[in-house]
Structures are given as C-alpha cells and as structure tokens.
Motif scaffolding. Structure first.
Motif, PDB file in Angstrom:
ATOM      1  N   ARG A  94       8.741 -39.103  96.961  1.00 14.86           N
ATOM      2  CA  ARG A  94       8.120 -40.425  97.060  1.00 14.86           C
ATOM      3  C   ARG A  94       8.434 -41.024  98.430  1.00 14.86           C
ATOM      4  NH1 ARG A  94       6.886 -42.141  91.605  1.00 14.86           N
ATOM      5  NH2 ARG A  94       7.701 -40.600  90.132  1.00 14.86           N
ATOM      6  N   PHE A  95       7.498 -41.828  98.964  1.00 15.17           N
ATOM      7  CA  PHE A  95       7.633 -42.343 100.320  1.00 15.17           C
ATOM      8  C   PHE A  95       7.429 -43.856 100.320  1.00 15.17           C
ATOM      9  CE2 PHE A  95       5.945 -38.043 100.511  1.00 15.17           C
ATOM     10  CZ  PHE A  95       6.799 -37.418 101.411  1.00 15.17           C
ATOM     11  N   LYS A  96       8.506 -44.597 100.413  1.00 21.00           N
ATOM     12  CA  LYS A  96       8.393 -46.053 100.466  1.00 21.00           C
ATOM     13  C   LYS A  96       7.741 -46.467 101.785  1.00 21.00           C
ATOM     14  CE  LYS A  96      11.082 -50.288  99.887  1.00 21.00           C
ATOM     15  NZ  LYS A  96      12.441 -50.866  99.681  1.00 21.00           N
ATOM     16  N   GLY A  97       6.735 -47.328 101.689  1.00 19.73           N
ATOM     17  CA  GLY A  97       6.069 -47.833 102.888  1.00 19.73           C
ATOM     18  C   GLY A  97       4.857 -47.033 103.310  1.00 19.73           C
ATOM     19  N   ILE A  98       4.634 -45.866 102.663  1.00 22.60           N
ATOM     20  CA  ILE A  98       3.464 -45.044 102.978  1.00 22.60           C
ATOM     21  C   ILE A  98       2.463 -45.162 101.838  1.00 22.60           C
ATOM     22  CG2 ILE A  98       2.642 -42.678 103.311  1.00 22.60           C
ATOM     23  CD1 ILE A  98       5.194 -42.020 104.705  1.00 22.60           C
ATOM     24  N   THR A  99       1.223 -45.441 102.171  1.00 26.77           N
ATOM     25  CA  THR A  99       0.198 -45.583 101.148  1.00 26.77           C
ATOM     26  C   THR A  99      -0.413 -44.226 100.807  1.00 26.77           C
ATOM     27  OG1 THR A  99      -1.631 -45.918 102.695  1.00 26.77           O
ATOM     28  CG2 THR A  99      -0.377 -47.883 102.018  1.00 26.77           C
ATOM     29  N   VAL A 100      -1.140 -44.205  99.708  1.00 27.63           N
ATOM     30  CA  VAL A 100      -1.839 -42.981  99.304  1.00 27.63           C
ATOM     31  C   VAL A 100      -2.828 -42.567 100.388  1.00 27.63           C
ATOM     32  CG1 VAL A 100      -3.442 -41.996  97.625  1.00 27.63           C
ATOM     33  CG2 VAL A 100      -1.530 -43.416  96.840  1.00 27.63           C
ATOM     34  N   ARG A 101      -3.519 -43.544 100.983  1.00 25.81           N
ATOM     35  CA  ARG A 101      -4.456 -43.248 102.075  1.00 25.81           C
ATOM     36  C   ARG A 101      -3.718 -42.564 103.236  1.00 25.81           C
ATOM     37  NH1 ARG A 101      -6.058 -47.922 102.951  1.00 25.81           N
ATOM     38  NH2 ARG A 101      -8.253 -47.990 102.351  1.00 25.81           N
ATOM     39  N   ASP A 102      -2.560 -43.116 103.622  1.00 24.72           N
ATOM     40  CA  ASP A 102      -1.769 -42.539 104.713  1.00 24.72           C
ATOM     41  C   ASP A 102      -1.398 -41.087 104.411  1.00 24.72           C
ATOM     42  OD1 ASP A 102      -1.762 -45.000 106.030  1.00 24.72           O
ATOM     43  OD2 ASP A 102       0.149 -45.610 105.123  1.00 24.72           O
ATOM     44  N   LEU A 103      -0.969 -40.848 103.174  1.00 24.86           N
ATOM     45  CA  LEU A 103      -0.505 -39.513 102.789  1.00 24.86           C
ATOM     46  C   LEU A 103      -1.637 -38.491 102.830  1.00 24.86           C
ATOM     47  CD1 LEU A 103       2.228 -38.316 101.959  1.00 24.86           C
ATOM     48  CD2 LEU A 103       1.545 -38.595  99.583  1.00 24.86           C
ATOM     49  N   ILE A 104      -2.807 -38.883 102.363  1.00 28.64           N
ATOM     50  CA  ILE A 104      -3.952 -37.966 102.382  1.00 28.64           C
ATOM     51  C   ILE A 104      -4.378 -37.678 103.820  1.00 28.64           C
ATOM     52  CG2 ILE A 104      -6.377 -37.681 101.732  1.00 28.64           C
ATOM     53  CD1 ILE A 104      -5.754 -39.184  99.149  1.00 28.64           C
ATOM     54  N   ALA A 128     -10.058 -44.289  92.703  1.00 29.77           N
ATOM     55  CA  ALA A 128      -9.711 -44.470  94.114  1.00 29.77           C
ATOM     56  C   ALA A 128      -9.451 -45.932  94.458  1.00 29.77           C
ATOM     57  CB  ALA A 128     -10.838 -43.913  94.986  1.00 29.77           C
ATOM     58  N   ARG A 129     -10.243 -46.827  93.910  1.00 28.85           N
ATOM     59  CA  ARG A 129     -10.103 -48.246  94.215  1.00 28.85           C
ATOM     60  C   ARG A 129      -8.714 -48.764  93.825  1.00 28.85           C
ATOM     61  NH1 ARG A 129     -14.669 -51.894  91.678  1.00 28.85           N
ATOM     62  NH2 ARG A 129     -15.878 -50.459  92.983  1.00 28.85           N
ATOM     63  N   GLU A 130      -8.166 -48.218  92.747  1.00 27.71           N
ATOM     64  CA  GLU A 130      -6.866 -48.674  92.262  1.00 27.71           C
ATOM     65  C   GLU A 130      -5.688 -48.022  92.986  1.00 27.71           C
ATOM     66  OE1 GLU A 130      -6.537 -48.225  88.076  1.00 27.71           O
ATOM     67  OE2 GLU A 130      -8.373 -49.329  87.634  1.00 27.71           O
ATOM     68  N   TYR A 131      -5.914 -46.877  93.590  1.00 29.87           N
ATOM     69  CA  TYR A 131      -4.777 -46.101  94.119  1.00 29.87           C
ATOM     70  C   TYR A 131      -4.721 -45.966  95.639  1.00 29.87           C
ATOM     71  CZ  TYR A 131      -3.461 -44.660  89.427  1.00 29.87           C
ATOM     72  OH  TYR A 131      -3.032 -44.666  88.116  1.00 29.87           O
ATOM     73  N   ILE A 132      -5.829 -46.061  96.337  1.00 34.25           N
ATOM     74  CA  ILE A 132      -5.832 -45.691  97.743  1.00 34.25           C
ATOM     75  C   ILE A 132      -4.895 -46.549  98.602  1.00 34.25           C
ATOM     76  CG2 ILE A 132      -7.810 -47.135  98.426  1.00 34.25           C
ATOM     77  CD1 ILE A 132      -8.680 -44.596 100.116  1.00 34.25           C
ATOM     78  N   ASP A 133      -4.667 -47.803  98.216  1.00 33.10           N
ATOM     79  CA  ASP A 133      -3.782 -48.678  98.992  1.00 33.10           C
ATOM     80  C   ASP A 133      -2.394 -48.838  98.377  1.00 33.10           C
ATOM     81  OD1 ASP A 133      -5.531 -49.343 101.155  1.00 33.10           O
ATOM     82  OD2 ASP A 133      -6.671 -50.620  99.774  1.00 33.10           O
ATOM     83  N   ARG A 134      -2.129 -48.118  97.313  1.00 32.52           N
ATOM     84  CA  ARG A 134      -0.803 -48.208  96.695  1.00 32.52           C
ATOM     85  C   ARG A 134       0.230 -47.405  97.481  1.00 32.52           C
ATOM     86  NH1 ARG A 134      -0.679 -47.581  90.245  1.00 32.52           N
ATOM     87  NH2 ARG A 134       1.534 -47.869  90.739  1.00 32.52           N
ATOM     88  N   GLU A 135       1.470 -47.873  97.456  1.00 31.86           N
ATOM     89  CA  GLU A 135       2.542 -47.123  98.096  1.00 31.86           C
ATOM     90  C   GLU A 135       2.942 -45.942  97.219  1.00 31.86           C
ATOM     91  OE1 GLU A 135       6.003 -49.094  99.496  1.00 31.86           O
ATOM     92  OE2 GLU A 135       4.892 -50.682 100.518  1.00 31.86           O
ATOM     93  N   VAL A 136       3.339 -44.854  97.869  1.00 35.04           N
ATOM     94  CA  VAL A 136       3.770 -43.658  97.143  1.00 35.04           C
ATOM     95  C   VAL A 136       5.252 -43.819  96.833  1.00 35.04           C
ATOM     96  CG1 VAL A 136       3.788 -41.141  97.156  1.00 35.04           C
ATOM     97  CG2 VAL A 136       2.066 -42.372  98.478  1.00 35.04           C
TER      98      VAL A 136
END
Length: 248
Positions: A94-104, A128-136
């Motif tokens: 898990r990566f605090k401060g990194i979003t799902v968009r960043d990770l992809i 996607a709408r619910e997850y893309i901006d969430r932090e990992v």
C-alpha cells in the motif's frame, strides 16, 4: 519463453546454527510464450519461493534462469521488470499519498488518459469513478487492493506476469471476480501468465499445471493430464498422498 535450468536454492536455517535448508532442488521448467501456467502443490513446497526467484527478489544458488534465451539469473527485480516481468505480491503493498491513477500511470511507464485507466479498473470489476482518485492505503479492503494491483499488471502489458496466491485474504465475491479477470487475461494477453495457487477454479482455467512438492517438480503437463490426479483423494504427486483437494 521462460526457462529454469537445474535451479536450486538453499538458505540459512534460522532454527539451527551453521546449517542450510534446501528450498528448491534441481528445478527445470519451461513456460512457453502465451501460456497460462499454474504452479501448485503442498504448503511449504517452495511455490512462492520459485515465484520470487523468477521475479528477481531471490537468486538461486545454482542453475540458470532464461527469458527469451537471455540469461537473467543475476539480474535484480528492477532489471527483470525492464525486461518484461511483472510480479503481483500475495499481500500487495500500500502507498500512502499515491492515488490509483498515479499507480496505473507508473505501471504503464507513461501517463495514460483517464479513459484508459478507467478501462483497466472496469476490467477488474471496480467502478472507476469511485476509485481512480482514491489513495492506495489502508482504506482499501484486501479484495480492492488485489484487483487494483491486477489492473496495474494489465497496464504494464509485460511478457510475463506472475501472481503469488491472488486468492489469499479476499472474500468470495472478490474471488469470483478474480476468476473472470484471469479468464479475460488468458484470452487477451499475448505474454505468459504464471499463478501460484491451490484453488481448483484457477487450476481449471490453466493451460498447464506444475506441481511442486518438497522443493522438487513432482508433475507437470497439460491441465487435462495433471488436474484429474490432483483431485483424487490420494494424490500421488503430494508428499505422503492423502492430500485433500483444498490442500493442494
């Protein structure tokens, strides 16, 4: 094509001083390009160790690892990733401060459009709408983080994708969705897929099955040849036989 030639791995025995424990013993396998291979066998047989060794997390004491004919035995995990090997951990990081968009985007190796990123999330059954901006981070459940990790592997589009017990720690609903994802990957991905798993439903969608017991290959071959024996009450491939199907 991935090839392991007479690979062995020994580590220091933490319970006995000045002794070593043999984890893998003279293992030789070939995984053809485009094949879906499941490695299974009794707990403690060396399956996860083999996966980590292929990924470059561990290095063998002897033998060779070849990818498309190139010797990658001494390459580390970063070098192997650049050569086209992806690895999905049993317990994803898990990566605090990194979003799902960043990770992809990181997985893809370049910035991709939100539309593309959302397509990968949709593929693994996430809105996607619910997850893309969430932090990992810890706010994600085990099933959610597993599916996001698989989305990143799909975004990488590598020659070889390795999954270490992807079913571990997730609920039945998430597991059913994972099966659908792997079916889709099997149909669409041009590279090879290796999954470490005990699960019959994952074994059933494989092209080939490798059985690893006590650090050695006890069986390998097409699914239709190996799986029926694994499902027997007294499996000849497992240590001592009498291995229940859930315990493979």
């Amino acid at each position: 094509m991935l090839e392991l030639k007479n690979v062995s791995l020994s580590v220091e025995d933490e319970f006995q001083d000045n002794t070593t424990k043999e984890i893998l013993r003279d293992v030789s396998i070939q995984v053809e390009t485009g094949k879906f291979v499941v490695i299974t066998g009794p707990n403690g047989g060396g399956k996860s160790t083999m996966a980590k060794m292929i990924a470059g997390i561990l290095k063998p004491n002897q033998g060779q690892i070849l990818l498309d004919g190139e010797d990658i035995t001494n390459m580390d995990i970063t070098e192997r990733a650049k050569k086209g090997i992806s690895f999905a951990f049993q317990q994803p990081v898990r990566f605090k401060g990194i979003t799902v968009r960043d990770l992809i985007n990181l997985a893809a190796g370049h910035e991709i459009s939100d539309c593309e990123a959302c397509a990968y999330l949709k593929e693994v059954g996430l809105c996607a709408r619910e997850y893309i901006d969430r932090e990992v981070n810890e706010s994600l459940s085990g099933g959610e983080i597993k599916r996001i990790e698989i989305a990143t592997v799909m975004a990488r589009k590598t020659k070889l994708s390795i999954f270490d017990e992807p079913e571990a720690g997730i609920d039945l609903w998430s597991f059913n969705n994972l099966i659908d994802v792997f079916r889709s990957m099997r149909a669409e991905v041009k590279g090879s897929i290796i999954i470490i798993s005990h699960q019959e439903r994952i074994l059933d969608i494989a092209d080939e099955i490798i059985v690893l017991a006590d650090g050695k290959i006890s069986a390998k071959g097409k699914k239709e040849d190996v799986l029926p024996e694994l499902l027997k009450e007294d499996c000849q491939y497992c240590i001592g036989g009498k291995a229940k199907r859930k315990g493979h």
